[in-house]
Design a protein around this motif. Structure first.
Motif, PDB file in Angstrom:
ATOM      1  N   MET A  83       0.835  -1.203   0.000  1.00 22.36           N
ATOM      2  CA  MET A  83       0.000   0.000   0.000  1.00 22.36           C
ATOM      3  C   MET A  83       0.872   1.257   0.000  1.00 22.36           C
ATOM      4  O   MET A  83       0.554   2.234  -0.695  1.00 22.36           O
ATOM      5  N   ASP A  84       1.951   1.247   0.768  1.00 24.25           N
ATOM      6  CA  ASP A  84       2.867   2.389   0.774  1.00 24.25           C
ATOM      7  C   ASP A  84       3.448   2.612  -0.618  1.00 24.25           C
ATOM      8  O   ASP A  84       3.524   3.746  -1.096  1.00 24.25           O
ATOM      9  N   HIS A  85       3.855   1.524  -1.276  1.00 22.65           N
ATOM     10  CA  HIS A  85       4.411   1.625  -2.629  1.00 22.65           C
ATOM     11  C   HIS A  85       3.364   2.165  -3.603  1.00 22.65           C
ATOM     12  O   HIS A  85       3.660   3.059  -4.409  1.00 22.65           O
ATOM     13  N   ALA A  86       2.148   1.651  -3.526  1.00 25.93           N
ATOM     14  CA  ALA A  86       1.076   2.108  -4.425  1.00 25.93           C
ATOM     15  C   ALA A  86       0.744   3.581  -4.162  1.00 25.93           C
ATOM     16  O   ALA A  86       0.502   4.344  -5.107  1.00 25.93           O
ATOM     17  N   THR A  87       0.742   3.996  -2.905  1.00 24.43           N
ATOM     18  CA  THR A  87       0.455   5.394  -2.567  1.00 24.43           C
ATOM     19  C   THR A  87       1.539   6.311  -3.132  1.00 24.43           C
ATOM     20  O   THR A  87       1.225   7.369  -3.694  1.00 24.43           O
ATOM     21  N   MET A  88       2.795   5.897  -2.991  1.00 21.89           N
ATOM     22  CA  MET A  88       3.883   6.709  -3.541  1.00 21.89           C
ATOM     23  C   MET A  88       3.750   6.818  -5.059  1.00 21.89           C
ATOM     24  O   MET A  88       3.925   7.900  -5.636  1.00 21.89           O
ATOM     25  N   HIS A  89       3.430   5.717  -5.734  1.00 20.78           N
ATOM     26  CA  HIS A  89       3.263   5.726  -7.187  1.00 20.78           C
ATOM     27  C   HIS A  89       2.109   6.647  -7.583  1.00 20.78           C
ATOM     28  O   HIS A  89       2.230   7.441  -8.528  1.00 20.78           O
ATOM     29  N   LEU A  90       1.008   6.559  -6.872  1.00 14.58           N
ATOM     30  CA  LEU A  90      -0.155   7.406  -7.162  1.00 14.58           C
ATOM     31  C   LEU A  90       0.183   8.881  -6.950  1.00 14.58           C
ATOM     32  O   LEU A  90      -0.225   9.731  -7.756  1.00 14.58           O
ATOM     33  N   ASN A  91       0.933   9.183  -5.906  1.00 12.28           N
ATOM     34  CA  ASN A  91       1.347  10.570  -5.670  1.00 12.28           C
ATOM     35  C   ASN A  91       2.231  11.085  -6.806  1.00 12.28           C
ATOM     36  O   ASN A  91       2.103  12.237  -7.232  1.00 12.28           O
ATOM     37  N   LYS A  92       3.127  10.230  -7.327  1.00 17.22           N
ATOM     38  CA  LYS A  92       3.973  10.622  -8.458  1.00 17.22           C
ATOM     39  C   LYS A  92       3.128  10.899  -9.699  1.00 17.22           C
ATOM     40  O   LYS A  92       3.348  11.884 -10.411  1.00 17.22           O
TER      41      LYS A  92
END
Length: 132
Positions: A83-92
């Protein structure tokens, strides 16, 4: 001597019938009372054995549940990391979209440009029919 917590002597428990003492003449009522106490002790021992077996089963269940909780904790940690990885990707991606919109003049400017292109195409189609 043996391991800590053990007595160096062997287990010296005896059954109630075994004794080093000379036999005593016991009143029949007292003897019958003693026999009843022995029977009650035997029933109590059987019940305690059942409780002991139940506790062993409960311990097994508790150990199994503990292992399951540990496994699920690992799974939750993995999901949390994903989830942390997906959130970072979405923020990018959101940041790139904002930059693209800013460079294009904003969302309103893009909509106006799209409407103007449609209007120009419609006008060209009208003129083509009128001339052709």
């Amino acid at each position: 001597s043996g391991p800590p917590g053990t007595h160096p002597m062997k287990d010296i428990r005896r059954s109630p019938e075994v004794s080093d003492l000379d036999p005593i003449d016991i009143d029949p009522e007292v003897g019958e009372g003693l026999q009843q106490i022995r029977r009650n002790d035997q029933v109590l021992d059987e019940q305690l054995e059942m409780v002991s077996k139940g506790l062993v089963r409960l311990k097994g269940i508790a150990v199994d549940q503990n292992e399951e909780v540990k496994l699920q904790a690992v799974m939750i940690d993995q999901i949390d990391n994903q989830m942390d990885h997906a959130t970072m990707h979405l923020n990018k991606v959101n940041s790139k979209m904002k930059e693209t919109l800013k460079n294009a003049g904003g969302a309103t400017a893009i909509l106006i440009k799209i409407c103007l292109v449609i209007l120009i195409l419609a006008l060209a189609a009208f003129l083509y029919r009128l001339v052709g």
